[in-house]
Write an enzyme that holds these catalytic residues in place. Structure first.
Site, mmCIF file in Angstrom:
data_model
loop_
_atom_site.group_PDB
_atom_site.id
_atom_site.type_symbol
_atom_site.label_atom_id
_atom_site.label_comp_id
_atom_site.label_asym_id
_atom_site.label_seq_id
_atom_site.Cartn_x
_atom_site.Cartn_y
_atom_site.Cartn_z
ATOM 1 C CE LYS A 150 -1.962 -1.216 3.900
ATOM 2 N NZ LYS A 150 -1.273 -2.490 4.208
ATOM 3 N NE ARG B 261 -4.643 -1.534 9.922
ATOM 4 C CZ ARG B 261 -3.561 -1.032 9.338
ATOM 5 N NH1 ARG B 261 -3.564 0.183 8.884
ATOM 6 N NH2 ARG B 261 -2.484 -1.775 9.208
ATOM 7 N NE ARG C 41 7.720 -2.393 6.157
ATOM 8 C CZ ARG C 41 6.407 -2.414 6.234
ATOM 9 N NH1 ARG C 41 5.683 -1.809 5.324
ATOM 10 N NH2 ARG C 41 5.813 -3.045 7.220
ATOM 11 N NE ARG D 155 6.067 -0.360 10.190
ATOM 12 C CZ ARG D 155 4.972 -0.500 9.451
ATOM 13 N NH1 ARG D 155 4.877 0.127 8.298
ATOM 14 N NH2 ARG D 155 3.982 -1.248 9.846
ATOM 15 N NE ARG E 48 2.017 -5.070 11.158
ATOM 16 C CZ ARG E 48 3.179 -4.933 10.515
ATOM 17 N NH1 ARG E 48 4.274 -5.476 11.007
ATOM 18 N NH2 ARG E 48 3.244 -4.264 9.395
HETATM 19 P P1 AP5 Z 1 4.884 -1.572 1.818
HETATM 20 O O1 AP5 Z 1 4.542 -0.762 0.614
HETATM 21 O O2 AP5 Z 1 5.613 -0.884 2.928
HETATM 22 O O3 AP5 Z 1 3.574 -2.343 2.361
HETATM 23 P P2 AP5 Z 1 2.309 -1.802 3.147
HETATM 24 O O4 AP5 Z 1 1.121 -2.477 2.588
HETATM 25 O O5 AP5 Z 1 2.306 -0.304 3.185
HETATM 26 O O6 AP5 Z 1 2.642 -2.442 4.553
HETATM 27 P P3 AP5 Z 1 2.521 -1.899 6.043
HETATM 28 O O7 AP5 Z 1 3.245 -2.910 6.913
HETATM 29 O O8 AP5 Z 1 2.989 -0.478 6.153
HETATM 30 O O9 AP5 Z 1 1.043 -2.023 6.293
HETATM 31 P P4 AP5 Z 1 0.383 -2.101 7.626
HETATM 32 O O10 AP5 Z 1 -1.006 -1.978 7.170
HETATM 33 O O11 AP5 Z 1 0.661 -3.251 8.504
HETATM 34 O O12 AP5 Z 1 1.075 -0.932 8.477
HETATM 35 P P5 AP5 Z 1 0.598 0.512 8.896
HETATM 36 O O13 AP5 Z 1 1.778 1.355 8.927
HETATM 37 O O14 AP5 Z 1 -0.589 0.927 8.122
HETATM 38 O O15 AP5 Z 1 5.737 -2.829 1.312
HETATM 39 C C1 AP5 Z 1 6.275 -3.780 2.225
HETATM 40 C C2 AP5 Z 1 7.651 -4.293 1.711
HETATM 41 O O16 AP5 Z 1 7.438 -5.015 0.500
HETATM 42 C C3 AP5 Z 1 8.645 -3.160 1.358
HETATM 43 O O17 AP5 Z 1 9.932 -3.568 1.723
HETATM 44 C C4 AP5 Z 1 8.525 -3.001 -0.162
HETATM 45 O O18 AP5 Z 1 9.745 -2.574 -0.741
HETATM 46 C C5 AP5 Z 1 8.156 -4.412 -0.596
HETATM 47 N N1 AP5 Z 1 7.249 -4.439 -1.756
HETATM 48 C C6 AP5 Z 1 6.169 -3.639 -1.972
HETATM 49 N N2 AP5 Z 1 5.557 -3.958 -3.120
HETATM 50 C C7 AP5 Z 1 6.244 -5.025 -3.623
HETATM 51 C C8 AP5 Z 1 6.095 -5.814 -4.814
HETATM 52 N N3 AP5 Z 1 5.098 -5.615 -5.685
HETATM 53 N N4 AP5 Z 1 6.987 -6.826 -5.022
HETATM 54 C C9 AP5 Z 1 8.003 -7.066 -4.134
HETATM 55 N N5 AP5 Z 1 8.207 -6.324 -3.013
HETATM 56 C C10 AP5 Z 1 7.327 -5.331 -2.758
HETATM 57 O O19 AP5 Z 1 0.080 0.211 10.391
HETATM 58 C C11 AP5 Z 1 0.971 -0.122 11.428
HETATM 59 C C12 AP5 Z 1 0.179 -0.245 12.743
HETATM 60 O O20 AP5 Z 1 -0.455 1.013 13.056
HETATM 61 C C13 AP5 Z 1 -0.984 -1.259 12.723
HETATM 62 O O21 AP5 Z 1 -0.543 -2.576 13.009
HETATM 63 C C14 AP5 Z 1 -1.893 -0.693 13.827
HETATM 64 O O22 AP5 Z 1 -1.379 -0.980 15.120
HETATM 65 C C15 AP5 Z 1 -1.765 0.819 13.618
HETATM 66 N N6 AP5 Z 1 -2.771 1.353 12.671
HETATM 67 C C16 AP5 Z 1 -2.529 1.939 11.462
HETATM 68 N N7 AP5 Z 1 -3.676 2.318 10.875
HETATM 69 C C17 AP5 Z 1 -4.677 1.963 11.726
HETATM 70 C C18 AP5 Z 1 -6.095 2.062 11.647
HETATM 71 N N8 AP5 Z 1 -6.706 2.610 10.580
HETATM 72 N N9 AP5 Z 1 -6.823 1.565 12.681
HETATM 73 C C19 AP5 Z 1 -6.212 1.043 13.786
HETATM 74 N N10 AP5 Z 1 -4.872 0.900 13.909
HETATM 75 C C20 AP5 Z 1 -4.107 1.358 12.881
#
Ligand code: AP5
Length: 217
Positions: free
Chosen positions: A13, A90, A129, A163, A174
């Site tokens: 994402k 979410r 990552r 992270r 997660r």
């Molecule tokens: P990346 O693009 O970073 O993936 P992502 O989907 O953004 O993953 P996140 O881990 O950031 O998502 P998340 O939803 O768990 O975390 P968030 O920060 O929102 O890609 C990942 C890796 O893969 C990278 O190394 C990249 O280079 C590689 N890659 C990407 N595309 C690729 C491809 N096509 N092929 C190969 N490699 C690829 O949330 C973190 C925490 O915050 C949550 O656990 C929760 O505690 C809290 N939180 C956040 N939002 C909320 C909410 N709305 N409600 C409640 N709690 C929340």
């Protein structure tokens, strides 16, 4: 155009959101980034969310809805594209709240793009990552290393970080949260005619093309 990027942790994402920001002048609203900024602020709220995030649980709806409402409130409309909601909503309660926030501002949700990736690939992606602490560029040990070790390709910073929640234990939790609380949004947005599914297992540039195509349809 206002869109949601939906997908499990590590689905890509953030990576795709950055491409859309650069190419289409859209504004990325990532609740994960906002919560990480809060945890680094040293406030009581920051300490509370840090513990929840490290355990791989979801922060309360009230907190994240408040963060998004603040961002929409502060927006002056001085950008070409619309909003990319990354990691929000979410839960069904967050989805309802977002609908109400957009309605109140006369904004329209164009599409919800689900990036679909299997769990095995997610583990590899998340554990490999790292990101630039200065500009936020996202890298991976194997699939997207920096050109010069220890230096961000985009801004030249040496502040490359991993992270705290990017480990196998936290990822397991997660994923559980994703399947229990977030995956019902797939049906929710499908019923509203907004869902577009993209195969997120393809290389980054191929996923970008598929997202573009999905947004045209
Ligand atoms: P990346 O693009 O970073 O993936 P992502 O989907 O953004 O993953 P996140 O881990 O950031 O998502 P998340 O939803 O768990 O975390 P968030 O920060 O929102 O890609 C990942 C890796 O893969 C990278 O190394 C990249 O280079 C590689 N890659 C990407 N595309 C690729 C491809 N096509 N092929 C190969 N490699 C690829 O949330 C973190 C925490 O915050 C949550 O656990 C929760 O505690 C809290 N939180 C956040 N939002 C909320 C909410 N709305 N409600 C409640 N709690 C929340």
């Amino acid at each position: 155009m206002n869109i949601i990027l939906l997908g499990a942790p590590g689905a890509g994402k953030g990576t795709q959101a950055r491409v859309l920001v650069d190419g289409n002048g859209m504004v990325q609203l990532s609740t994960g980034d906002m919560l990480r900024a809060a945890r680094n602020s040293g406030t009581e709220m920051g300490r509370r969310v840090a513990a929840i995030m490290d355990a791989g649980k979801l922060v309360t709806d009230e907190v994240v809805i408040g963060l998004i409402a603040e961002q929409l409130e502060a927006d002056h409309g001085d950008h070409d594209g619309g909003f990319i909601f990354d990691g929000f909503p979410r839960t069904l309660a967050q989805a309802d709240a977002l609908g109400a926030l957009l309605d109140a501002r006369g904004l329209h949700l164009a599409a919800v793009v689900e990036l679909r990736v299997d769990d095995e690939a997610l583990v590899e992606r998340v554990t490999g990552r790292f990101t630039c602490g200065n500009c936020g560029e996202v890298y991976h040990d194997i699939t997207r290393p920096t050109k010069v070790e220890g230096t961000c390709d985009v801004c030249g910073s040496h502040d490359l970080k991993r992270r705290a929640d990017d480990n196998a234990d936290s990822l397991r939790q997660r994923l559980l949260e994703y399947y229990k609380k977030t995956s019902p949004l797939i049906g929710y947005y499908h019923a509203k005619g907004k869902l577009r599914v993209v195969d997120g297992l393809q290389p980054v540039a191929t996923v970008t093309k598929a997202v573009d195509l999905a947004l045209q349809g």
